[in-house]
Motif scaffolding. Structure first.
Motif, mmCIF file in Angstrom:
data_model
loop_
_atom_site.group_PDB
_atom_site.id
_atom_site.type_symbol
_atom_site.label_atom_id
_atom_site.label_comp_id
_atom_site.label_asym_id
_atom_site.label_seq_id
_atom_site.Cartn_x
_atom_site.Cartn_y
_atom_site.Cartn_z
ATOM 1 N N SER A 53 0.847 -1.194 0.000
ATOM 2 C CA SER A 53 0.000 0.000 0.000
ATOM 3 C C SER A 53 0.877 1.235 0.000
ATOM 4 C CB SER A 53 -0.909 0.013 1.236
ATOM 5 O OG SER A 53 -1.648 1.225 1.279
ATOM 6 N N LEU A 54 0.524 2.195 -0.819
ATOM 7 C CA LEU A 54 1.269 3.453 -0.895
ATOM 8 C C LEU A 54 0.600 4.539 -0.073
ATOM 9 C CD1 LEU A 54 2.085 3.434 -4.720
ATOM 10 C CD2 LEU A 54 3.172 2.199 -2.844
ATOM 11 N N ASN A 55 -0.317 4.129 0.787
ATOM 12 C CA ASN A 55 -1.056 5.060 1.628
ATOM 13 C C ASN A 55 -0.337 5.218 2.967
ATOM 14 O OD1 ASN A 55 -2.938 6.561 3.013
ATOM 15 N ND2 ASN A 55 -4.464 4.935 3.140
ATOM 16 N N PRO A 56 0.076 6.417 3.340
ATOM 17 C CA PRO A 56 0.767 6.606 4.619
ATOM 18 C C PRO A 56 -0.125 6.380 5.818
ATOM 19 C CG PRO A 56 0.319 8.729 3.607
ATOM 20 C CD PRO A 56 -0.034 7.685 2.587
ATOM 21 N N GLY A 57 -1.451 6.351 5.608
ATOM 22 C CA GLY A 57 -2.349 6.067 6.719
ATOM 23 C C GLY A 57 -3.676 6.789 6.611
ATOM 24 N N GLY A 58 -4.761 6.064 6.893
ATOM 25 C CA GLY A 58 -6.087 6.672 6.919
ATOM 26 C C GLY A 58 -6.755 6.723 5.568
ATOM 27 N N ASP A 59 -7.959 7.265 5.555
ATOM 28 C CA ASP A 59 -8.735 7.409 4.325
ATOM 29 C C ASP A 59 -8.107 8.505 3.469
ATOM 30 O OD1 ASP A 59 -10.593 7.674 2.337
ATOM 31 O OD2 ASP A 59 -12.169 8.488 3.623
ATOM 32 N N PRO A 60 -7.635 8.186 2.256
ATOM 33 C CA PRO A 60 -7.008 9.206 1.411
ATOM 34 C C PRO A 60 -7.929 10.364 1.062
ATOM 35 C CG PRO A 60 -6.544 7.007 0.582
ATOM 36 C CD PRO A 60 -7.594 6.856 1.639
ATOM 37 N N SER A 61 -9.250 10.133 1.097
ATOM 38 C CA SER A 61 -10.175 11.202 0.714
ATOM 39 C C SER A 61 -10.438 12.191 1.846
ATOM 40 C CB SER A 61 -11.505 10.603 0.229
ATOM 41 O OG SER A 61 -12.232 10.038 1.302
ATOM 42 N N THR A 62 -10.018 11.837 3.072
ATOM 43 C CA THR A 62 -10.196 12.747 4.217
ATOM 44 C C THR A 62 -8.888 12.847 4.999
ATOM 45 O OG1 THR A 62 -10.984 10.943 5.614
ATOM 46 C CG2 THR A 62 -12.656 12.235 4.445
ATOM 47 N N PRO A 63 -7.841 13.397 4.420
ATOM 48 C CA PRO A 63 -6.541 13.443 5.099
ATOM 49 C C PRO A 63 -6.561 14.363 6.316
ATOM 50 C CG PRO A 63 -6.498 14.780 3.109
ATOM 51 C CD PRO A 63 -7.810 14.052 3.100
ATOM 52 N N GLY A 64 -6.244 13.794 7.484
ATOM 53 C CA GLY A 64 -6.156 14.598 8.697
ATOM 54 C C GLY A 64 -7.439 14.744 9.471
ATOM 55 N N TYR A 65 -8.561 14.244 8.938
ATOM 56 C CA TYR A 65 -9.833 14.324 9.661
ATOM 57 C C TYR A 65 -10.639 13.066 9.383
ATOM 58 C CZ TYR A 65 -11.218 16.187 5.050
ATOM 59 O OH TYR A 65 -11.408 16.369 3.705
ATOM 60 N N PRO A 66 -11.567 12.699 10.279
ATOM 61 C CA PRO A 66 -12.246 11.410 10.167
ATOM 62 C C PRO A 66 -13.268 11.367 9.036
ATOM 63 C CG PRO A 66 -13.144 12.661 12.000
ATOM 64 C CD PRO A 66 -11.956 13.428 11.504
ATOM 65 N N SER A 67 -13.495 10.157 8.534
ATOM 66 C CA SER A 67 -14.462 9.936 7.450
ATOM 67 C C SER A 67 -15.854 9.708 8.024
ATOM 68 C CB SER A 67 -14.033 8.721 6.617
ATOM 69 O OG SER A 67 -12.782 8.930 6.037
ATOM 70 N N VAL A 68 -16.419 10.748 8.597
ATOM 71 C CA VAL A 68 -17.766 10.675 9.144
ATOM 72 C C VAL A 68 -18.724 11.366 8.191
ATOM 73 C CG1 VAL A 68 -16.944 10.556 11.516
ATOM 74 C CG2 VAL A 68 -17.393 12.786 10.492
ATOM 75 N N ASP A 69 -20.014 11.151 8.388
ATOM 76 C CA ASP A 69 -21.014 11.761 7.512
ATOM 77 C C ASP A 69 -20.859 13.277 7.507
ATOM 78 O OD1 ASP A 69 -22.008 9.275 7.003
ATOM 79 O OD2 ASP A 69 -23.670 9.407 8.424
ATOM 80 N N GLY A 70 -20.870 13.841 6.308
ATOM 81 C CA GLY A 70 -20.753 15.287 6.169
ATOM 82 C C GLY A 70 -19.339 15.767 5.909
ATOM 83 N N SER A 71 -18.325 14.867 6.037
ATOM 84 C CA SER A 71 -16.935 15.268 5.796
ATOM 85 C C SER A 71 -16.707 15.529 4.318
ATOM 86 C CB SER A 71 -15.968 14.181 6.277
ATOM 87 O OG SER A 71 -16.045 14.011 7.669
ATOM 88 N N PHE A 72 -15.894 16.537 4.000
ATOM 89 C CA PHE A 72 -15.537 16.839 2.617
ATOM 90 C C PHE A 72 -14.621 15.746 2.078
ATOM 91 C CE2 PHE A 72 -12.353 18.737 -0.282
ATOM 92 C CZ PHE A 72 -13.205 19.007 -1.352
ATOM 93 N N ARG A 73 -14.931 15.250 0.877
ATOM 94 C CA ARG A 73 -14.157 14.168 0.277
ATOM 95 C C ARG A 73 -13.282 14.705 -0.855
ATOM 96 N NH1 ARG A 73 -15.043 9.316 3.255
ATOM 97 N NH2 ARG A 73 -17.064 9.579 4.259
#
Length: 745
Positions: free
Chosen positions: A348-368
């Motif tokens: 995996s080339l992902n340093p960690g977490g959801d790539p679409s929400t870097p630095g903040y959680p992937s909860v409803d309403g989060s900017f993707r």
């Protein structure tokens, strides 16, 4: 774990790099766990990691090193007394778990003055004398047996703790772990991550674990494409799959799951025809040499996994202008017993977490954000057997016990066409989280984590192995809880989803609960992939927990091998290794959760800082700061930690203050910006052979490659500020204790 900006003491009898030792059957450290003497213990990995953003990543530590001379004597008056040669990666005196005990031979004796001579009859004098002798002898006997049968409070307390731990751990049985493992494996073909999570939740709840809940996150995953990727030799037109097998319509139509999963998650997609350039391990020296001989723009790098973090090497290749990467593992880097020449793997080339929400959680309403790929490079993992075909080399051979590494001759030119295709989709990743509330410090959390299988990145049975281990420990704890016992601190058990894609589940949970975790979490213990072989024991730990474990990692663990992972029962048919690892891990967890004083060592951290400054060009300012840090740590440990470990001197409010300081001390070494793939805790080294600060070594290499010392100056500043912050931190802690003591007086 998630990126909560807290540096937690971490362990994994499954890390990060301090001065660690390897424990084999014939090599044991003083005070080692009784479970290390188990004859069935052959090999496992126990990860004690506390940098939450790196939880479960297990990138290991590579062989990255530079030749360095011994430190020269310094003429600076501030550092004239510093002798770095005497600095050892040693532990502090007696460690920090040993409670102070009263001297066993101590006795108070009273002498009585001789009676004045009075006229009295002989019988009366004889009676008094006999009575005195009898009382004297009786006193000696009482004192002897009382001393023999009634050890000091400290000894009694230590003995009771040890007995408690043994009672809990003795209920862990290999047969129970094996049964749990096989039940979980039946879900291997499940297409629904939620079904597996429900199974784990139901099992944990049936054992009595409190408040077991789901934590779901909709995240962006990069999945295998509909057919396997390919590499074609332009000169002959021969097409190969990543495992080295020739391409065919039949193979494309019936690609095995393993073949499909030979890909790099979040790589760029498309095709590229270019020259293959052998960059070996892709460090700065390799690239500097190659760029003097060839134009690397839009070429394909032939890159070995290992030596350095993969993300770091890819960042260097990207800056050098490469367009693609063929990634492989050299057989010479593997144990002699391992034969993976034809095996495919995933990274995996992902340093960690959801790539679409870097630095903040992937909860409803989060900017993707639209981040389907995290690099401009086309990256394709391939087997060693395919590399042999690309470089027209016979199988790698071992002569006189020496393995010959694979390499492309400098004068040979190879033009290949590589094709990479993957699919990006939003999927739900589920974490299972359960709590065992603490009795005296319920607001202090010890997190124990493993990972479970995800239908979008299932790799053999490692997930079932780790889940069975953590479940066995929960069962043992809850048997004791049902009898009225509770740990002092709260233990939080977590089974993470989405691990193969960059620890997505743990990252998102960490980002979701960032504020709570920053304040309450004491440590993280990882049980990720506990059984990886049967030859030796490895573990990883933060510097403050170095006395609990040992270490010997490798960046080869960045690769996921599906075939290798399916042989869990071949490596440990009777699950004795699983039992031993569960007991070893459990003993560590119980010490952290139940000891009155956290088993973290301030002096070990200071020693590690001094060890990390050993090099051929030591910075006198850094050495002076490190010396002051060590002085403060020594004073802190002797004045505060040792008295707190004596039950007679233990004052609850002071113990709580002490634990608060110990809990957060490694946070001083967290930095905001580090090279890709490196740890934010600068105390974590890349391997056990290199003692220097990794960010300084990387900056020195970067200076050579890009002819600029700006990155080195920034790295020096980060290290200086971290050491100074830690020194101020311990000094402030000592001042607080002095104020409290003065207030009582």
């Amino acid at each position: 774990m998630g990126e909560n900006e807290a540096s937690l003491p971490n362990t994994s009898l499954q890390g990060k790099k301090m001065a660690y030792q390897k424990v084999n059957a014939d090599q044991r450290a003083p005070g080692h766990s009784q479970y290390l003497d188990n004859d069935d213990l052959q090999a496992t990995a126990l990860d004690l990691e506390w940098d939450m953003e790196k939880e479960l990543e297990e990138p290991g530590f590579d062989q990255f090193q530079l030749d360095s001379a011994e430190n020269q004597n310094l003429e600076n008056p501030e550092t004239a007394d510093l002798n770095l040669d005497s600095i050892q990666p040693a532990t502090s005196p007696k460690g920090r778990f040993q409670r102070l005990q009263e001297e066993s031979d101590y006795a108070t004796r009273y002498t009585r003055s001789a009676p004045k001579s009075n006229p009295c009859n002989f019988c009366r004098l004889l009676k008094v004398l006999c009575t005195a002798i009898i009382l004297f002898i009786l006193g000696i006997l009482i004192g002897y047996y009382a001393h023999k049968k009634c050890p000091s409070n400290a000894t009694s307390s230590a003995t009771l703790d040890l007995q408690l731990y043994q009672e809990i751990l003795e209920t862990i049985q290999a047969e129970d772990i094996k049964k749990s493992f096989r039940n979980l494996v039946q879900l291997y073909e499940s297409e629904d991550d939620t079904e597996i999570s429900k199974k784990i939740m139901t099992h944990w709840t049936s054992l009595g674990l409190e408040d077991v809940q789901f934590a779901n996150y909709s995240v962006l995953l990069n999945l295998a494409g509909p057919s396997a990727s390919s590499v074609t030799l332009s000169s002959s037109g021969q097409c190969f799959h990543p495992n080295g097998q020739p391409c065919s319509e039949e193979a494309r139509a019936h690609s095995s799951q393993d073949l499909l999963y030979s890909y790099a998650a979040y790589s760029a997609k498309g095709t590229l025809e270019a020259e293959v350039i052998d960059v070996s391990y892709g460090n700065a020296d390799n690239l500097k040499r190659i760029q003097k001989m060839k134009n690397t723009t839009n070429q394909i790098a032939l890159l070995k996994l290992g030596k350095l973090p993969l993300l770091y090497k890819l960042s260097l290749l990207e800056k050098a202008g490469f367009g693609g990467v063929l990634l492989y593992i050299d057989p010479c880097d593997l144990p002699k017993t391992a034969n993976l020449s034809h095996d495919t793997f995933m990274v995996s080339l992902n340093p960690g977490g959801d790539p679409s929400t870097p630095g903040y959680p992937s909860v409803d309403g989060s900017f993707r954000q639209n981040r389907s790929n995290l690099t401009s490079l086309l990256v394709q993992p391939i087997s060693a057997s395919l590399v042999e075909k690309l470089i027209s080399s016979p199988n790698s051979k071992t002569k006189n016990g020496v393995c010959s590494p694979l390499e492309l001759p400098n004068n040979d030119e190879r033009i290949v066409n590589m094709q990479v295709q993957t699919v990006t989709k939003f999927k739900t990743v589920t974490n299972v989280v359960g709590y065992l509330k603490g009795l005296t410090s319920p607001d202090r959390y010890i997190i124990v984590g493993s990972h479970h299988q995800s239908a979008y990145g299932s790799y053999g049975q490692e997930w079932a192995s780790s889940t069975a281990v953590i479940t066995a420990f929960i069962r043992a704890l809850m048997l004791k809880v049902k009898k009225g016992w509770r740990p002092d601190c709260t233990i939080v058990f977590c089974s993470w989803g989405g691990t193969a894609f960059g620890n997505i589940g743990s990252y998102e949970w960490g980002e979701d609960f960032r504020k709570v975790l920053q304040r309450n979490v004491v440590a993280y213990v990882s049980l990720h992939s506990p059984i990886r072989g049967n030859s030796s024991l490895h573990s990883i730990a933060s510097p403050s927990l170095r006395q609990l474990v040992i270490e010997g990692p490798s960046f080869l663990s960045e690769a996921f091998f599906p075939e290798r992972a399916r042989k869990i029962e071949e490596m440990d048919p009777f699950f004795n290794l699983h039992e031993t690892i569960t007991k070893l891990s459990g003993e560590v967890i119980l010490q952290i959760a139940n000891e009155p004083v956290l088993p973290f060592n301030a002096l070990d951290v200071a020693l590690e800082v001094q060890n990390s400054l050993k090099g051929d060009q030591p910075n006198t300012q850094l050495l002076a700061l490190a010396s002051r840090l060590r002085e403060s740590a020594e004073l802190f440990q002797s004045d505060e930690m040792r008295p707190a470990n004596d039950p007679k001197e233990r004052i609850p409010i002071r113990v709580r203050m002490l634990n608060d300081i110990l809990q957060d001390m490694e946070k001083n070494f967290l930095v905001q910006q580090v090279p890709p793939g490196f740890y934010r805790n600068i105390l974590y080294h890349l391997d056990e052979k290199t003692s220097q600060f990794s960010i300084l070594l990387e900056a020195q290499e970067r200076c050579q490659l890009f002819a600029s010392n700006e990155s080195l100056q920034e790295a020096l500043s980060e290290v200086l500020n971290s050491i100074n912050s830690a020194q101020v931190y311990f000094k402030a802690g000592l001042d607080v204790f002095e104020d409290v003591l003065a207030g009582k007086n």
